[in-house]
Scaffold this motif. Structure first.
Motif, PDB file in Angstrom:
ATOM      1  N   TYR A 161      23.165 -18.996 -60.951  1.00 20.29           N
ATOM      2  CA  TYR A 161      21.678 -19.700 -60.988  1.00 20.29           C
ATOM      3  C   TYR A 161      21.494 -20.625 -59.987  1.00 20.29           C
ATOM      4  CZ  TYR A 161      21.628 -16.985 -65.318  1.00 20.29           C
ATOM      5  OH  TYR A 161      21.890 -15.818 -66.169  1.00 20.29           O
ATOM      6  N   TYR A 162      20.530 -20.477 -59.090  1.00 16.42           N
ATOM      7  CA  TYR A 162      19.999 -21.469 -58.373  1.00 16.42           C
ATOM      8  C   TYR A 162      18.934 -22.307 -58.568  1.00 16.42           C
ATOM      9  CZ  TYR A 162      22.726 -18.632 -54.774  1.00 16.42           C
ATOM     10  OH  TYR A 162      23.915 -17.989 -54.365  1.00 16.42           O
ATOM     11  N   PRO A 163      18.860 -23.567 -58.253  1.00 10.60           N
ATOM     12  CA  PRO A 163      17.765 -24.435 -58.573  1.00 10.60           C
ATOM     13  C   PRO A 163      16.470 -23.957 -58.035  1.00 10.60           C
ATOM     14  CG  PRO A 163      19.822 -25.646 -57.728  1.00 10.60           C
ATOM     15  CD  PRO A 163      20.102 -24.329 -57.478  1.00 10.60           C
ATOM     16  N   GLU A 164      15.343 -24.040 -58.598  1.00 12.58           N
ATOM     17  CA  GLU A 164      14.065 -23.519 -58.034  1.00 12.58           C
ATOM     18  C   GLU A 164      13.917 -23.941 -56.640  1.00 12.58           C
ATOM     19  OE1 GLU A 164       9.438 -23.593 -59.410  1.00 12.58           O
ATOM     20  OE2 GLU A 164      10.894 -24.590 -60.674  1.00 12.58           O
ATOM     21  N   GLY A 165      13.247 -23.148 -55.826  1.00 16.88           N
ATOM     22  CA  GLY A 165      13.199 -23.452 -54.420  1.00 16.88           C
ATOM     23  C   GLY A 165      14.211 -23.135 -53.415  1.00 16.88           C
ATOM     24  N   LYS A 166      15.348 -22.954 -53.960  1.00 13.56           N
ATOM     25  CA  LYS A 166      16.547 -22.745 -52.999  1.00 13.56           C
ATOM     26  C   LYS A 166      17.210 -21.518 -53.036  1.00 13.56           C
ATOM     27  CE  LYS A 166      17.958 -27.899 -53.297  1.00 13.56           C
ATOM     28  NZ  LYS A 166      19.114 -28.598 -53.216  1.00 13.56           N
ATOM     29  N   LYS A 167      17.731 -20.884 -52.182  1.00 15.51           N
ATOM     30  CA  LYS A 167      18.349 -19.679 -52.104  1.00 15.51           C
ATOM     31  C   LYS A 167      19.980 -19.708 -52.483  1.00 15.51           C
ATOM     32  CE  LYS A 167      15.787 -18.160 -48.168  1.00 15.51           C
ATOM     33  NZ  LYS A 167      15.561 -17.166 -46.945  1.00 15.51           N
TER      34      LYS A 167
END
Length: 279
Positions: free
Chosen positions: A273-279
């Protein structure tokens, strides 16, 4: 210090008196010991021939031979003691006191002796049986007065006190003529269990060593981490237990491969799971 002639003559006289007084008894005792020992050996050989003739159980014959030999030697020493001039009543009193002292000192050995008697009476196992006891698995080689010898499958001999055997649990693997063979098998999730069961039973049916009654069974046992777990149970003669297990485990692997039944291996699903806004 020099000895005068008179002292030397007195010593010689006492020595001659001792020889004439006790020499015949000591010589007779020595002859009695030699002859008695020879007779005991003959009796033991005769006893073994009787046991062989009447096919007495090997466990009982070994125990009785050891016990009889010890008893005969005790009687021989009593005979020798009375021959050298010791009164029988005095000797029995001394023997009783010594027996009490020895009994207190050898409580463990007496416990082993009693254990050996119990083993021979109730027969939880006999010579030749394969047993599991006291952390040892192997074939019983002999049951003696105090100890039982068990030979491991790597050819090591373990000596186990009879007292420990008589007072603890024993697993006898040879008492029954048949044994159940149990195989744990896992197949991949999504496998058709009915087809798998048919393949397994068909493979087992080709082995003539497997009994038809009770018939082999295949049961689904649990959902494993990476597999559907099955247990396969069938019956065979006790002597064929491990050959049936090893041969059919290999045969089942080949049957699974021929019928496209997947044998699973451990696997994990990883979700990143990536933080929001990061690929």
């Amino acid at each position: 210090m020099e000895l005068d002639l008179e002292t030397v003559e007195k010593i010689q006289e006492r020595a001659i008196d001792f020889v004439f007084q006790y020499g015949p008894s000591l010589l007779g005792a020595l002859i009695t010991f030699v002859i008695g020992r020879y007779i005991i050996n003959l009796l033991m050989k005769g006893l073994n021939k009787v046991f062989d003739k009447y096919e007495i159980d090997a466990s009982l014959s070994t125990f009785l031979t050891s016990f009889s030999r010890a008893l005969l030697f005790v009687l021989l020493f009593i005979s020798i003691a009375t021959q050298v001039g010791m009164e029988l009543t005095s000797f029995i009193a001394i023997l009783g006191a010594a027996g009490l002292a020895v009994g207190l000192a050898l409580q463990g050995s007496l416990s082993n002796f009693a254990g050996g008697v119990l083993i021979l009476i109730f027969k939880p196992f006999k010579v030749g049986d394969t047993i599991e006891a006291q952390g040892t698995l192997g074939a019983v080689e002999s049951i003696d007065i105090l100890y039982t010898k068990v030979r491991n499958f790597d050819n090591r001999v373990v000596t186990i006190p009879n007292g420990a055997l008589a007072n603890n649990s024993i697993v006898n693997l040879s008492q029954k003529p048949t044994r159940r063979v149990e195989m744990a098998i896992g197949v991949a999730y999504g496998t058709d269990l009915k087809k798998t069961r048919q393949v397994i039973l068909s493979t087992l049916g080709k082995d003539e060593r497997i009994h038809a009654d009770p018939e082999p069974v295949v049961k689904f046992t649990s959902f494993g981490d990476s597999s559907l777990d099955l247990v396969v149970r069938c019956w065979a003669d006790a002597g064929d237990l491990w050959p049936v297990y090893w041969d059919n485990m290999e045969a089942l692997k080949e049957a699974f491969e021929a019928n496209d039944i997947e044998i699973p291996f451990p696997q994990r699903d990883v979700n990143h799971y990536y933080p929001e806004g990061k690929k």
